[in-house]
Design an enzyme around this catalytic site. Structure first.
Site, PDB file in Angstrom:
ATOM      1  N   LYS A  44     -40.613  71.266   5.313  1.00 24.15           N
ATOM      2  CA  LYS A  44     -39.884  71.973   6.335  1.00 24.15           C
ATOM      3  C   LYS A  44     -40.012  71.293   7.706  1.00 24.15           C
ATOM      4  O   LYS A  44     -39.191  71.485   8.585  1.00 24.15           O
ATOM      5  CB  LYS A  44     -40.433  73.408   6.454  1.00 24.15           C
ATOM      6  CG  LYS A  44     -40.375  74.207   5.187  1.00 24.15           C
ATOM      7  CD  LYS A  44     -41.153  75.530   5.390  1.00 24.15           C
ATOM      8  CE  LYS A  44     -41.247  76.275   4.083  1.00 24.15           C
ATOM      9  NZ  LYS A  44     -42.129  77.467   4.221  1.00 24.15           N
ATOM     10  N   GLY A  45     -41.089  70.525   7.868  1.00 26.59           N
ATOM     11  CA  GLY A  45     -41.480  70.036   9.189  1.00 26.59           C
ATOM     12  C   GLY A  45     -40.452  69.229   9.957  1.00 26.59           C
ATOM     13  O   GLY A  45     -40.407  69.264  11.183  1.00 26.59           O
ATOM     14  N   GLU A 100     -38.873  62.257   8.787  1.00 26.01           N
ATOM     15  CA  GLU A 100     -40.069  63.094   8.631  1.00 26.01           C
ATOM     16  C   GLU A 100     -40.659  63.443   9.986  1.00 26.01           C
ATOM     17  O   GLU A 100     -40.479  62.701  10.958  1.00 26.01           O
ATOM     18  CB  GLU A 100     -41.068  62.331   7.741  1.00 26.01           C
ATOM     19  CG  GLU A 100     -42.439  62.938   7.570  1.00 26.01           C
ATOM     20  CD  GLU A 100     -42.481  64.282   6.857  1.00 26.01           C
ATOM     21  OE1 GLU A 100     -41.706  65.181   7.246  1.00 26.01           O
ATOM     22  OE2 GLU A 100     -43.307  64.452   5.947  1.00 26.01           O
ATOM     23  N   ASP A 101     -41.344  64.564  10.062  1.00 27.85           N
ATOM     24  CA  ASP A 101     -41.940  64.988  11.332  1.00 27.85           C
ATOM     25  C   ASP A 101     -43.075  64.071  11.776  1.00 27.85           C
ATOM     26  O   ASP A 101     -43.104  63.598  12.901  1.00 27.85           O
ATOM     27  CB  ASP A 101     -42.418  66.457  11.268  1.00 27.85           C
ATOM     28  CG  ASP A 101     -43.335  66.768  10.077  1.00 27.85           C
ATOM     29  OD1 ASP A 101     -43.614  65.869   9.260  1.00 27.85           O
ATOM     30  OD2 ASP A 101     -43.768  67.929   9.979  1.00 27.85           O
ATOM     31  N   ASP A 104     -49.139  60.776   8.719  1.00 25.06           N
ATOM     32  CA  ASP A 104     -50.570  60.959   8.964  1.00 25.06           C
ATOM     33  C   ASP A 104     -51.322  59.974   8.061  1.00 25.06           C
ATOM     34  O   ASP A 104     -51.398  58.795   8.382  1.00 25.06           O
ATOM     35  CB  ASP A 104     -50.872  62.440   8.660  1.00 25.06           C
ATOM     36  CG  ASP A 104     -52.268  62.884   9.012  1.00 25.06           C
ATOM     37  OD1 ASP A 104     -52.745  62.545  10.095  1.00 25.06           O
ATOM     38  OD2 ASP A 104     -52.890  63.599   8.205  1.00 25.06           O
ATOM     39  N   LYS A 133     -49.244  59.079  13.516  1.00 24.21           N
ATOM     40  CA  LYS A 133     -50.681  59.270  13.748  1.00 24.21           C
ATOM     41  C   LYS A 133     -51.392  58.109  13.068  1.00 24.21           C
ATOM     42  O   LYS A 133     -51.963  58.238  11.982  1.00 24.21           O
ATOM     43  CB  LYS A 133     -51.106  60.612  13.127  1.00 24.21           C
ATOM     44  CG  LYS A 133     -52.238  61.301  13.816  1.00 24.21           C
ATOM     45  CD  LYS A 133     -52.682  62.538  13.039  1.00 24.21           C
ATOM     46  CE  LYS A 133     -52.256  63.834  13.689  1.00 24.21           C
ATOM     47  NZ  LYS A 133     -52.819  65.021  12.990  1.00 24.21           N
ATOM     48  N   PHE A 154     -54.375  67.721  16.198  1.00 24.27           N
ATOM     49  CA  PHE A 154     -53.475  68.479  15.339  1.00 24.27           C
ATOM     50  C   PHE A 154     -52.436  69.138  16.226  1.00 24.27           C
ATOM     51  O   PHE A 154     -52.750  69.932  17.103  1.00 24.27           O
ATOM     52  CB  PHE A 154     -54.232  69.524  14.502  1.00 24.27           C
ATOM     53  CG  PHE A 154     -53.372  70.068  13.408  1.00 24.27           C
ATOM     54  CD1 PHE A 154     -53.189  69.347  12.244  1.00 24.27           C
ATOM     55  CD2 PHE A 154     -52.691  71.261  13.565  1.00 24.27           C
ATOM     56  CE1 PHE A 154     -52.365  69.824  11.228  1.00 24.27           C
ATOM     57  CE2 PHE A 154     -51.868  71.743  12.559  1.00 24.27           C
ATOM     58  CZ  PHE A 154     -51.702  71.020  11.389  1.00 24.27           C
ATOM     59  N   ASP A 161     -46.146  72.775  11.941  1.00 25.41           N
ATOM     60  CA  ASP A 161     -46.778  74.089  11.836  1.00 25.41           C
ATOM     61  C   ASP A 161     -48.294  74.049  11.758  1.00 25.41           C
ATOM     62  O   ASP A 161     -48.896  73.028  11.438  1.00 25.41           O
ATOM     63  CB  ASP A 161     -46.287  74.785  10.563  1.00 25.41           C
ATOM     64  CG  ASP A 161     -46.903  74.170   9.300  1.00 25.41           C
ATOM     65  OD1 ASP A 161     -46.743  72.952   9.094  1.00 25.41           O
ATOM     66  OD2 ASP A 161     -47.568  74.894   8.537  1.00 25.41           O
ATOM     67  N   ARG A 167     -43.503  76.615  14.215  1.00 25.56           N
ATOM     68  CA  ARG A 167     -42.432  75.641  13.978  1.00 25.56           C
ATOM     69  C   ARG A 167     -41.272  75.829  14.943  1.00 25.56           C
ATOM     70  O   ARG A 167     -40.519  74.914  15.225  1.00 25.56           O
ATOM     71  CB  ARG A 167     -41.877  75.792  12.551  1.00 25.56           C
ATOM     72  CG  ARG A 167     -42.848  75.421  11.446  1.00 25.56           C
ATOM     73  CD  ARG A 167     -42.081  75.313  10.136  1.00 25.56           C
ATOM     74  NE  ARG A 167     -42.910  75.359   8.952  1.00 25.56           N
ATOM     75  CZ  ARG A 167     -43.503  74.293   8.397  1.00 25.56           C
ATOM     76  NH1 ARG A 167     -43.371  73.121   8.950  1.00 25.56           N
ATOM     77  NH2 ARG A 167     -44.232  74.426   7.311  1.00 25.56           N
TER      78      ARG A 167
HETATM   79  P1  IMP Z   1     -49.579  62.600   5.166  1.00 30.40           P
HETATM   80  O1  IMP Z   1     -49.031  62.752   3.788  1.00 30.40           O
HETATM   81  O2  IMP Z   1     -51.080  62.613   5.178  1.00 30.40           O
HETATM   82  O3  IMP Z   1     -49.022  61.419   5.921  1.00 30.40           O
HETATM   83  O4  IMP Z   1     -49.231  63.925   5.942  1.00 30.40           O
HETATM   84  C1  IMP Z   1     -47.976  64.185   6.373  1.00 30.40           C
HETATM   85  C2  IMP Z   1     -47.746  65.671   6.478  1.00 30.40           C
HETATM   86  O5  IMP Z   1     -48.888  66.356   6.987  1.00 30.40           O
HETATM   87  C3  IMP Z   1     -46.643  65.919   7.474  1.00 30.40           C
HETATM   88  O6  IMP Z   1     -45.413  66.002   6.834  1.00 30.40           O
HETATM   89  C4  IMP Z   1     -47.064  67.225   8.115  1.00 30.40           C
HETATM   90  O7  IMP Z   1     -46.471  68.295   7.408  1.00 30.40           O
HETATM   91  C5  IMP Z   1     -48.543  67.314   7.973  1.00 30.40           C
HETATM   92  N1  IMP Z   1     -49.257  66.991   9.239  1.00 30.40           N
HETATM   93  C6  IMP Z   1     -49.997  65.898   9.518  1.00 30.40           C
HETATM   94  N2  IMP Z   1     -50.496  65.928  10.757  1.00 30.40           N
HETATM   95  C7  IMP Z   1     -50.066  67.084  11.300  1.00 30.40           C
HETATM   96  C8  IMP Z   1     -50.231  67.696  12.603  1.00 30.40           C
HETATM   97  O8  IMP Z   1     -50.868  67.189  13.534  1.00 30.40           O
HETATM   98  N3  IMP Z   1     -49.610  68.899  12.762  1.00 30.40           N
HETATM   99  C9  IMP Z   1     -48.881  69.512  11.787  1.00 30.40           C
HETATM  100  N4  IMP Z   1     -48.686  68.967  10.575  1.00 30.40           N
HETATM  101  C10 IMP Z   1     -49.277  67.766  10.332  1.00 30.40           C
HETATM  102 MG    MG Z   2     -44.123  67.789   6.677  1.00 33.65          MG
END
Ligand code: IMP
Ligand code: MG
Length: 176
Positions: A44-45, A100-101, A104, A133, A154, A161, A167
């Site tokens: 959803k992000g 994508e939002d 990470d 990030k 965060f 969210d 959101r």
């Molecule tokens: P990854 O798979 O570890 O790269 O994480 C990506 C997902 O983690 C994103 O699509 C977000 O939904 C969530 N996420 C990572 N960091 C944050 C943050 O600081 N705030 C909110 N959601 C986050």
């Molecule tokens: Mg997301």
């Protein structure tokens, strides 16, 4: 549920809008503006970033939506991608841009990009993120377009969210 009064503003509404417009200019100049661009919104992000970004794109676009989740209700990645809806068409030699939002650890996007490359016959798959990030990266994946860098905070708002909330904020905030 944390109190909204404790939320500090990291990026305001106007700065978000301006930077997303700049990113759209970069995307317009990267692609042939006469060819179809398939834009995949990672729900959803990414929803707010996605709807803002596509308004400024010049090429013919097609909208697709997938729903993935890697975070449960905590603020740490669980190291596992849950695919809640991953039905995508055959892209038959067309360009694909995943929107994508935030990237990470990179787990979610590494999974999605591999899935698209293996299943959808796309000519090219690129990535656009609102936030990178970098310090948290564990997978070897880099966004092609990224609006902002964020350190190990965060953040919430503008689609992002904390336990499903915040959101709807039109700015990016964080809890100290
Ligand atoms: P990854 O798979 O570890 O790269 O994480 C990506 C997902 O983690 C994103 O699509 C977000 O939904 C969530 N996420 C990572 N960091 C944050 C943050 O600081 N705030 C909110 N959601 C986050
Ligand atoms: Mg997301």
């Amino acid at each position: 549920m944390k109190k909204i009064e404790e939320l500090k503003v990291l990026i305001d509404k106007k700065t978000l809008a301006n930077r997303i417009k700049e990113l759209a200019v970069e995307i317009n100049s990267t692609y042939d503006n006469n060819s179809t661009l398939n834009l995949i919104c990672v729900l959803k992000g990414a929803v707010m970033f996605y709807t803002e970004l596509i308004k400024h794109l010049k090429m013919p676009v097609k909208m697709e939506f997938v729903r993935l989740s890697s975070y449960g209700s905590s603020t740490q990645s669980k190291g596992e991608v849950k695919s809640l809806n991953l039905s995508l068409p055959d892209f038959e030699g067309q360009n694909v841009l995943v929107v994508e939002d935030i990237i990470d650890t990179g787990l979610t996007l590494d999974f999605l990009v591999k899935f698209i490359k293996q299943n959808c016959q796309a000519k090219d798959v690129k990535l656009a993120v609102l936030f990178d990030k970098k310090c948290a990266r564990k997978y070897d994946i880099k966004p092609d377009f990224s609006a902002f860098q964020v350190d190990d905070k965060f953040i919430v708002g503008f689609g992002l969210d904390y336990e499903g909330f915040y959101r709807n904020l039109d700015y990016i905030g964080y809890f100290e």
